[in-house]
Structures are given as C-alpha cells and as structure tokens.
Design a protein around this motif. Structure first.
Motif, PDB file in Angstrom:
ATOM      1  N   SER A  37       0.835  -1.199   0.000  1.00 29.14           N
ATOM      2  CA  SER A  37       0.000   0.000   0.000  1.00 29.14           C
ATOM      3  C   SER A  37       0.869   1.247   0.000  1.00 29.14           C
ATOM      4  O   SER A  37       2.071   1.194   0.307  1.00 29.14           O
ATOM      5  CB  SER A  37      -0.932   0.019   1.219  1.00 29.14           C
ATOM      6  OG  SER A  37      -0.173   0.086   2.419  1.00 29.14           O
ATOM      7  N   SER A  39       0.574   5.339   1.420  1.00 27.55           N
ATOM      8  CA  SER A  39      -0.180   6.304   2.215  1.00 27.55           C
ATOM      9  C   SER A  39       0.469   7.680   2.089  1.00 27.55           C
ATOM     10  O   SER A  39       1.645   7.849   2.446  1.00 27.55           O
ATOM     11  CB  SER A  39      -0.217   5.881   3.692  1.00 27.55           C
ATOM     12  OG  SER A  39      -0.792   4.594   3.834  1.00 27.55           O
ATOM     13  N   SER A  54       5.349  10.069   0.809  1.00 30.11           N
ATOM     14  CA  SER A  54       4.396   9.005   1.134  1.00 30.11           C
ATOM     15  C   SER A  54       5.098   7.906   1.914  1.00 30.11           C
ATOM     16  O   SER A  54       6.329   7.798   1.910  1.00 30.11           O
ATOM     17  CB  SER A  54       3.792   8.404  -0.144  1.00 30.11           C
ATOM     18  OG  SER A  54       3.058   9.361  -0.867  1.00 30.11           O
ATOM     19  N   ASP A  82       7.499  -0.505   6.705  1.00 28.26           N
ATOM     20  CA  ASP A  82       7.151   0.765   6.082  1.00 28.26           C
ATOM     21  C   ASP A  82       8.395   1.598   5.819  1.00 28.26           C
ATOM     22  O   ASP A  82       9.312   1.654   6.652  1.00 28.26           O
ATOM     23  CB  ASP A  82       6.219   1.577   6.989  1.00 28.26           C
ATOM     24  CG  ASP A  82       4.911   0.870   7.260  1.00 28.26           C
ATOM     25  OD1 ASP A  82       4.529  -0.004   6.458  1.00 28.26           O
ATOM     26  OD2 ASP A  82       4.270   1.196   8.276  1.00 28.26           O
TER      27      ASP A  82
END
Length: 268
Positions: free
Chosen positions: A97, A99, A106, A154
């Motif tokens: 994903s 974000s 991001s 992340d």
C-alpha cells in the motif's frame, strides 16, 4: 573504507574489468543485465558517510558481476530466498500500500512472509535498487515501522521533480515486487548507553530518528531521555506529526518544532 577523496572519484580496476567483461559477453551474444549506473561526483556529500554512495556503487558492481556469472553458467536462482535479507543479494518484497503524508512524501508498505519481521537493530537501514532504461541505481532508506512489526515494513520516501529514484518510485503500483538488500549501519543504538539523546532532524531526515525513538519508548527498561528538534519549512510540511505528538505522553520524550519559513510565531 573508501579509496578515493570527494571530487576525485575514479572507477576502480575491478569495476572497469567487470564492465569490459560484460561488453565482451554482449559481443558473443550473451543476454546480460546492464551494469549499474555510476554516481556522479556531486552525488557524494563529502561527509565521510558509511556507506558512501561510491561504496554502494562498488558493491552494486559486485552484485551485478555475480548475477552475470550466474546467468552465464546457469547457477543464478532469482527465487532463492533462504534469508529474508542479505547484504549482497537483493530480495524482492511486494508493495502492499501507499499512504500519502504530504504532496511529495508518502509511506510505502511492503509485505513480509507471515509472522516474520525484518530483524533490524536500531540504527540500521536498507538499500533500494531502482531500474530505468536498463540502468540500475540505488538509494538508502531507513524503515519507520517498529522493528518488531511482523508481516510488513514501512518506508517513507520523498519524491523530487527530476530524481532518478523518484521517477522509478512514481512508476510503482500496488502488487509490484521491489528489490531491497541489507541491513547496513554501524551507528547502532544500545539501551541506557546515554542518559540523554538530542536528536536533530529536518524533513524526511526524521526517519532514522523515528526508528530509534520507537525502540526506546517501547523498551520499558530503557530510561534514556529523548529530546527531538524537528525542522521544516512550514507547519504543513511537518511529517508524522500525529505520531510524534503522541509520544509526548511518555515521561522521557519531548519535541521542539522549528519552522524556517513563517513570519509569525504560533503554537504547533
């Protein structure tokens, strides 16, 4: 250690020989990947970083050389993932994903095998490999997810208008496989080594700080007091502010925001 001075970068004999071997094999008709893109001299900040971009380049040449040799003799196996991470072998992780944090920054989440985590220690980072027009290049990024997080990790990335890696990242789609290797980093944090840590960051430079702060605050026996000074142009440019503000509830964390392009002082 590097064997060159900033502004006096030369391709080593090993690198030159490897590129010559590739050209010879291309003449013979072998289909081999293009050699890594050599950094420009001004890509080096001259601050004595470990690893320097030119250290990474020479590693990339060795990784590329080994892959070429494996392809030529039939021993290269792109599906060999015995280890989750390797310093000299790229591992592909699926982009789960994206974000958005700001117009140009991001957080990109990558999937890990079920129940597994990267296994980094505080102070370590990864190398991302990009590829455009048959040429590969690299950049270093520090994961911002908790080190013990299982199932994914992340990375925060800022995109620049004309950057090589930025253009590559813009091409990503959820589900794409992205190449990483590591971990790297010699400035490792150990709990309670210091009574106080002053951390100064600007923009996306907050990433390495986030990694250490999360580790300290999640370790009950670590009594290190953390003071973060975080600089940005405007209030809107502050990244991860909600998370940073949530850390104020811990007795051993404080933060000071600094804005460099405001004409008035206000509470942030």
């Amino acid at each position: 250690m590097t064997d060159y001075e900033p502004g006096q970068i030369t391709v080593t004999d090993t690198v030159a020989a490897a590129i010559t071997d590739q050209k010879n094999d291309e003449i013979k008709g072998a289909s081999l990947p293009g050699s890594p893109l050599e950094p420009n001299a001004d890509d080096c900040c001259g601050m004595g970083c470990t690893l320097c971009v030119f250290d990474i380049y020479q590693q990339e040449i060795e990784v590329w050389r080994q892959k070429c040799e494996g392809l030529k003799n039939g021993t290269f196996d792109s599906d060999n993932k015995e280890d989750l991470l390797d310093k000299m072998v790229y591992r592909s992780f699926q982009l789960e994903s994206v974000s958005r944090l700001s117009p140009d920054t991001s957080v990109y989440r990558f999937t890990l095998p079920k129940g597994s985590c990267l296994g980094l220690t505080p102070g370590q980072h990864l190398i991302l490999r990009g590829n455009l027009n048959g040429k590969s290049f690299t950049r270093q990024y520090t994961p911002i997810s908790e080190l013990t997080k299982a199932g994914s990790f992340d990375v925060m990335i800022k995109l620049y208008p004309s950057g090589k890696m930025s253009n590559y990242v813009r091409s990503w789609k959820e589900g794409d496989k992205i190449d990483w290797r590591g971990p790297f980093g010699s400035l490792l944090y150990k709990p309670n080594t210091y009574t106080h840590l002053l951390m100064v960051a600007c923009g996306t430079g907050i990433a390495p700080m986030v990694q250490v702060i999360q580790h300290v605050l999640s370790t009950a026996e670590d009594e290190t007091f953390l003071r973060l000074v975080y600089s940005n142009k405007t209030k809107e440019d502050i990244l991860m502010k909600t998370m940073i503000d949530s850390w104020k509830s811990y007795w051993n964390f404080t933060v000071k925001y600094v804005l460099t392009q405001v004409s008035v002082v206000f509470d942030i």
